[in-house]
Scaffold this active site. Structure first.
Site, PDB file in Angstrom:
ATOM      1  N   SER A   9       0.856  -1.191   0.000  1.00  0.00           N
ATOM      2  CA  SER A   9       0.000   0.000   0.000  1.00  0.00           C
ATOM      3  C   SER A   9       0.884   1.230   0.000  1.00  0.00           C
ATOM      4  O   SER A   9       1.695   1.415   0.912  1.00  0.00           O
ATOM      5  CB  SER A   9      -0.885  -0.005   1.242  1.00  0.00           C
ATOM      6  OG  SER A   9      -1.330   1.308   1.489  1.00  0.00           O
ATOM      7  N   HIS A  34      -1.071  -1.247  -4.341  1.00  0.00           N
ATOM      8  CA  HIS A  34      -2.363  -0.984  -3.693  1.00  0.00           C
ATOM      9  C   HIS A  34      -2.464   0.524  -3.451  1.00  0.00           C
ATOM     10  O   HIS A  34      -1.604   1.122  -2.790  1.00  0.00           O
ATOM     11  CB  HIS A  34      -2.432  -1.767  -2.386  1.00  0.00           C
ATOM     12  CG  HIS A  34      -3.747  -1.668  -1.681  1.00  0.00           C
ATOM     13  ND1 HIS A  34      -4.854  -2.409  -2.052  1.00  0.00           N
ATOM     14  CD2 HIS A  34      -4.143  -0.922  -0.625  1.00  0.00           C
ATOM     15  CE1 HIS A  34      -5.866  -2.117  -1.239  1.00  0.00           C
ATOM     16  NE2 HIS A  34      -5.469  -1.205  -0.373  1.00  0.00           N
ATOM     17  N   ASP A  36      -4.597   3.516  -1.972  1.00  0.00           N
ATOM     18  CA  ASP A  36      -5.659   3.829  -1.003  1.00  0.00           C
ATOM     19  C   ASP A  36      -6.199   5.242  -1.185  1.00  0.00           C
ATOM     20  O   ASP A  36      -5.470   6.217  -1.011  1.00  0.00           O
ATOM     21  CB  ASP A  36      -5.111   3.688   0.422  1.00  0.00           C
ATOM     22  CG  ASP A  36      -4.974   2.233   0.841  1.00  0.00           C
ATOM     23  OD1 ASP A  36      -5.939   1.473   0.647  1.00  0.00           O
ATOM     24  OD2 ASP A  36      -3.903   1.866   1.357  1.00  0.00           O
ATOM     25  N   MET A  38      -8.798   7.993   0.194  1.00  0.00           N
ATOM     26  CA  MET A  38      -9.617   8.353   1.369  1.00  0.00           C
ATOM     27  C   MET A  38     -10.112   9.780   1.210  1.00  0.00           C
ATOM     28  O   MET A  38      -9.375  10.653   0.733  1.00  0.00           O
ATOM     29  CB  MET A  38      -8.788   8.243   2.642  1.00  0.00           C
ATOM     30  CG  MET A  38      -8.174   6.868   2.837  1.00  0.00           C
ATOM     31  SD  MET A  38      -7.325   6.775   4.411  1.00  0.00           S
ATOM     32  CE  MET A  38      -6.525   5.174   4.282  1.00  0.00           C
ATOM     33  N   HIS A  67      -8.246   1.125  -4.100  1.00  0.00           N
ATOM     34  CA  HIS A  67      -9.159   0.837  -2.978  1.00  0.00           C
ATOM     35  C   HIS A  67      -9.848   2.144  -2.598  1.00  0.00           C
ATOM     36  O   HIS A  67      -9.229   3.031  -2.004  1.00  0.00           O
ATOM     37  CB  HIS A  67      -8.324   0.256  -1.820  1.00  0.00           C
ATOM     38  CG  HIS A  67      -9.082   0.041  -0.554  1.00  0.00           C
ATOM     39  ND1 HIS A  67      -8.481  -0.237   0.652  1.00  0.00           N
ATOM     40  CD2 HIS A  67     -10.417   0.051  -0.286  1.00  0.00           C
ATOM     41  CE1 HIS A  67      -9.395  -0.374   1.598  1.00  0.00           C
ATOM     42  NE2 HIS A  67     -10.587  -0.188   1.058  1.00  0.00           N
ATOM     43  N   MET A  69     -12.043   4.397  -0.472  1.00  0.00           N
ATOM     44  CA  MET A  69     -12.690   4.590   0.833  1.00  0.00           C
ATOM     45  C   MET A  69     -13.345   5.962   0.752  1.00  0.00           C
ATOM     46  O   MET A  69     -12.914   6.924   1.398  1.00  0.00           O
ATOM     47  CB  MET A  69     -11.635   4.506   1.950  1.00  0.00           C
ATOM     48  CG  MET A  69     -11.151   3.071   2.178  1.00  0.00           C
ATOM     49  SD  MET A  69      -9.575   2.980   3.047  1.00  0.00           S
ATOM     50  CE  MET A  69      -8.453   3.135   1.671  1.00  0.00           C
ATOM     51  N   MET A 138     -11.270  -6.235   4.998  1.00  0.00           N
ATOM     52  CA  MET A 138     -10.478  -5.334   5.840  1.00  0.00           C
ATOM     53  C   MET A 138     -10.183  -6.035   7.162  1.00  0.00           C
ATOM     54  O   MET A 138     -11.103  -6.528   7.826  1.00  0.00           O
ATOM     55  CB  MET A 138     -11.253  -4.049   6.149  1.00  0.00           C
ATOM     56  CG  MET A 138     -11.469  -3.114   4.973  1.00  0.00           C
ATOM     57  SD  MET A 138      -9.976  -2.620   4.095  1.00  0.00           S
ATOM     58  CE  MET A 138      -9.056  -1.795   5.390  1.00  0.00           C
ATOM     59  N   ASP A 180      -6.525  -6.859   3.837  1.00  0.00           N
ATOM     60  CA  ASP A 180      -5.883  -5.538   3.931  1.00  0.00           C
ATOM     61  C   ASP A 180      -5.932  -5.003   5.366  1.00  0.00           C
ATOM     62  O   ASP A 180      -7.019  -4.802   5.918  1.00  0.00           O
ATOM     63  CB  ASP A 180      -6.639  -4.584   2.980  1.00  0.00           C
ATOM     64  CG  ASP A 180      -6.064  -3.169   2.955  1.00  0.00           C
ATOM     65  OD1 ASP A 180      -5.001  -2.933   3.552  1.00  0.00           O
ATOM     66  OD2 ASP A 180      -6.698  -2.312   2.307  1.00  0.00           O
TER      67      ASP A 180
HETATM   68  C1  DX5 Z   1      -6.373   1.099   5.602  1.00  0.00           C
HETATM   69  C2  DX5 Z   1      -5.853   0.916   4.184  1.00  0.00           C
HETATM   70  C3  DX5 Z   1      -4.691   0.036   4.038  1.00  0.00           C
HETATM   71  C4  DX5 Z   1      -3.689  -0.009   5.110  1.00  0.00           C
HETATM   72  C5  DX5 Z   1      -2.523  -0.888   4.944  1.00  0.00           C
HETATM   73  O1  DX5 Z   1      -7.458   1.922   5.597  1.00  0.00           O
HETATM   74  O2  DX5 Z   1      -6.868   0.477   3.330  1.00  0.00           O
HETATM   75  O3  DX5 Z   1      -4.398  -0.413   2.768  1.00  0.00           O
HETATM   76  O4  DX5 Z   1      -3.277   1.280   5.390  1.00  0.00           O
HETATM   77  O5  DX5 Z   1      -1.521  -0.481   5.814  1.00  0.00           O
HETATM   78  P1  DX5 Z   1      -0.909  -1.409   6.948  1.00  0.00           P
HETATM   79  O6  DX5 Z   1      -0.351  -2.599   6.225  1.00  0.00           O
HETATM   80  O7  DX5 Z   1       0.118  -0.545   7.557  1.00  0.00           O
HETATM   81  O8  DX5 Z   1      -2.016  -1.795   7.882  1.00  0.00           O
HETATM   82 ZN    ZN Z   2      -6.355  -0.432   1.364  1.00  0.00          ZN
END
Ligand code: DX5
Ligand code: ZN
Length: 233
Positions: A9, A34, A36, A38, A67, A69, A138, A180
């Site tokens: 990630s 990956h 992320d 947000m 991903h 969010m 998750m 994840d």
């Molecule tokens: C959390 C994310 C992740 C996560 C992974 O909301 O979707 O992908 O940060 O990070 P680690 O491996 O540090 O938990």
């Molecule tokens: Zn993620």
């Protein structure tokens, strides 16, 4: 034997050198990136959007696993398709019309996935398996990197594995099972034994700081998965 995929990630990468970080981690043995996203609405944190996805696209031919969010979901999907995403996953609770969102992603030529928070029931899978390419479980509450793995997710993972195996036996189509949050060399074997085939790891990989460190962590994760799967067989 299934294929193991490690998806670092970029949340824990050095954002000032993102292109280099993406290349380094892939040269160190990672399989996917990956990504992320947000929005400070669906989750209490704010990260990156389609512009950054488009910026890293020229740095690799590897799968970019987006991903989301975010809420709402549908309005941003065309931008991520255009930005070069290969896979787009979103949270069950964040779309009012899950079937429509899955369809929208696939119509844009991407693979589609549904994301389950630790407390989200698996019943969302009941009528949608035909439209899903990836199930993402998750193992932390979404929003931040570096959290601890939530153990009861292992039981949930076993239940999804059973369901996906049944589906594959009936249809011949394999759906990937991605986990994840809080994944590390020390717990990845248990997650692999619970049926996951794709492993997201942010802080565990990027916390190693150097390309040699990334290779060491990714190598030990792959070795642990291979050992777990061979013990099981
Ligand atoms: C959390 C994310 C992740 C996560 C992974 O909301 O979707 O992908 O940060 O990070 P680690 O491996 O540090 O938990
Ligand atoms: Zn993620």
């Amino acid at each position: 034997m299934r294929t193991c995929r490690i998806a670092p990630s970029i949340l824990s990468a050095d954002f000032a050198r993102l292109g280099e970080e993406v290349r380094d981690v892939l040269e160190a043995g990672a399989d996917w990136i990956h990504f992320d996203v947000m929005d400070n609405h669906y989750v209490p944190n704010l990260t990156v959007g389609p512009l950054v996805c488009a910026a890293i696209r020229p740095h690799t031919k590897a799968v970019i696993d987006v991903h989301l969010m975010i809420e709402p979901v549908d309005s941003l999907i065309p931008a991520f398709i255009k930005a070069g995403a290969d896979i787009i996953t979103f949270h069950c609770e964040a779309s009012r019309h899950i079937d429509r969102t899955l369809q929208m992603i696939r119509d844009g030529g991407c693979k589609a996935g549904l994301v389950f928070n630790p407390a989200t029931p698996l019943s969302y899978l009941d009528y949608e398996l035909d439209r899903i390419d990836v199930v993402l479980l998750m193992s932390v509450n979404p929003g931040f990197g570096g959290q601890s793995f939530i153990e009861p997710v292992l039981e949930k993972c076993l239940a999804v594995r059973e369901r996906l195996d049944r589906y594959q036996a009936e249809t011949g189509r394999a759906i990937l099972l991605e986990v994840d949050g809080g994944v590390k060399p020390s717990n990845i074997a248990r997650i692999a034994r619970a049926g996951a085939d794709t492993f997201v790891a942010g802080s565990a990989v990027f916390g190693a700081k150097t390309k040699a460190g990334y290779a060491e962590v990714i190598g030990s994760m792959k070795a642990a998965v291979a050992a777990a799967w061979s013990q099981k067989a």
